[in-house]
Design a protein around this motif. Structure first.
Motif, short mmCIF file in Angstrom:
data_model
loop_
_atom_site.label_atom_id
_atom_site.label_comp_id
_atom_site.label_asym_id
_atom_site.label_seq_id
_atom_site.Cartn_x
_atom_site.Cartn_y
_atom_site.Cartn_z
N PRO A 150 3.60 4.61 -4.78
CA PRO A 150 2.60 3.43 -4.75
C PRO A 150 2.71 2.57 -6.15
O PRO A 150 2.63 1.35 -6.22
CB PRO A 150 1.06 4.05 -4.84
N GLU A 151 3.15 3.36 -7.28
CA GLU A 151 3.14 2.49 -8.36
C GLU A 151 4.42 1.75 -8.55
O GLU A 151 4.61 0.59 -9.08
CB GLU A 151 3.06 3.50 -9.58
N ARG B 23 3.81 -1.00 -6.37
CA ARG B 23 3.08 -2.11 -6.88
C ARG B 23 3.74 -3.06 -8.35
O ARG B 23 3.66 -4.30 -8.08
CB ARG B 23 1.98 -1.52 -7.72
#
Length: 312
Positions: A63-64, A67
Motif C-alpha cells: 500500500p505504501e 501511495r
C-alpha cells in the motif's frame, strides 16, 4: 515511448524523496528496486540504497509503494526484482505484489556464469520459467528476464532460446544495451528481430572499456570496463532508438545510471532525460525520412513500370 528511472540509480533518496523528484523532472514512470540488501555506512547502488524496498515484508509495504508512486503521478514501468527464477517462493511473492500494485511486469534473475554444466543449468532455468509463466498467468502479470553480462543469457540469441515457445503475454525479455557493451552484444536491428514478440522492456545505460595500466603476459594490454553517461559510452544511443522505432516499439525505456561522478543526482537524471528525448525525436525524424525516401522510390518504380508497359 515512455521513460522511467530504476531506483537502483537513486541510492541517496528515500522513496518519499525519489518519486516526486523523478516526477518533477518529467519522467513518466518509476521502476522500484526490491531486494533484501546489505547495510552500508554510505548509500550505494547495491548496498544501503535508500530507494530500495526490502523483499522481507513486501506484502505489508505494497500500500505504501502504491501511495508514494500514485501521489507523485508516476506509473510503474516494471518492478525491479532480484529473486532467482529458481526461488519459487520469492518469485511467487514478487508476482503477487506486482499484481497488487498494478505494475504489470516484474524481473526475475538467472544463474551467473561460469557454471559446472551450462546446458544443465540452462535447462533447469527453462523449467523454472515454465513454472513462473503459469504463476504469472494466474496473477495476470508478466515475468521478465534481462540480457545481462555474466549470466546464462547475455545476448538476445541466448534469451530467445531460453523463452522460445512460452507465452509472450506472460514472459518477456529486457534488452539492456549497456550490459551488452560488456558481454553479448549483437547488432541492434538483428537483436530486436531475434527477440520479436518477446521484447517486452528496455533498460538503457552506457559503458566503456579502457586500458587499466596493467600488463599481462608478454606485455599484453589489460582492459577494464565501467559505466558511463549516455553521451560518453561506446554505444550509439541514437542507433538504439532508430532500431526500436524501426520495429514499432512503443513501450517503456528505463534509465539505469550507475556512474561514479560528482555531478548532483538530480542534474544527472535531468540531463539523461533530455538526452533520451532528443535521441527519440531524432529517431522519429529519421523514420519519417526513410518513409519519404521509400515512397519516392516506390513512385519512381511504378512510373518506370507504367512507361515500360506503354512502350510495349
Amino acid at each position: 515511448m515512455r521513460f522511467s528511472v530504476f531506483t537502483a540509480s537513486t541510492p541517496e533518496w528515500t522513496p518519499e524523496e525519489a518519486a516526486p523528484a523523478i516526477a518533477a523532472q518529467g519522467w513518466d514512470g518509476i521502476e522500484w528496486r526490491i531486494t533484501d540488501q546489505d547495510e552500508a555506512d554510505e548509500p550505494g547502488y547495491w548496498a544501503g540504497n535508500r530507494a530500495t524496498w526490502p523483499l522481507t515484508g513486501l506484502e505489508e509495504a505494497v500500500p505504501e509503494i502504491l501511495r508514494i508512486t500514485r501521489e507523485a503521478g508516476l506509473d510503474f514501468s516494471a518492478i525491479g526484482g532480484y529473486a532467482q527464477a529458481s526461488d519459487h517462493d520469492d518469485v511467487e511473492r514478487l508476482l503477487a505484489a506486482t499484481a497488487a500494485l498494478g505494475a504489470g511486469q516484474v524481473r526475475v534473475t538467472l544463474p551467473h556464469v561460469p557454471v559446472a554444466d551450462y546446458r544443465a543449468t540452462f535447462a533447469a532455468a527453462r523449467a523454472d520459467l515454465e513454472w513462473a509463466v503459469e504463476r504469472a498467468a494466474a496473477h495476470g502479470v508478466k515475468v521478465l528476464v534481462e540480457l545481462h553480462h555474466g549470466t546464462i543469457v547475455s545476448s538476445a540469441s541466448a534469451a530467445y532460446r531460453l523463452v522460445e515457445g512460452l507465452d509472450p503475454e506472460r514472459i518477456g525479455v529486457i534488452h539492456d544495451v549497456g550490459n551488452q557493451v560488456i558481454e553479448g552484444f549483437e547488432d541492434l536491428g538483428t537483436a530486436f528481430q531475434i527477440l520479436g514478440e518477446y521484447l517486452a522492456h528496455v533498460h538503457v545505460k552506457n559503458a566503456v572499456w579502457w586500458p587499466n595500466g596493467q600488463q599481462g603476459p608478454d606485455s599484453q594490454i589489460m582492459w577494464e570496463h565501467n559505466w558511463s553517461s549516455l553521451r560518453d559510452g561506446q554505444v550509439d544511443i541514437d542507433w538504439l532508438f532508430r532500431a526500436l522505432v524501426s520495429i514499432g516499439y512503443d513501450g517503456w525505456v528505463t534509465l539505469e545510471d550507475f556512474t561514479d561522478v560528482s555531478t548532483p543526482r538530480d542534474e544527472r537524471l535531468l540531463d539523461s532525460l533530455q538526452f533520451l528525448h532528443g535521441s527519440y525525436q531524432r529517431a522519429l525524424m529519421w523514420a519519417e525520412w526513410v518513409a519519404a525516401e521509400t515512397a519516392q522510390a516506390d513512385q519512381l518504380e511504378a512510373a518506370q513500370s507504367e512507361d515500360a508497359d506503354t512502350e510495349a
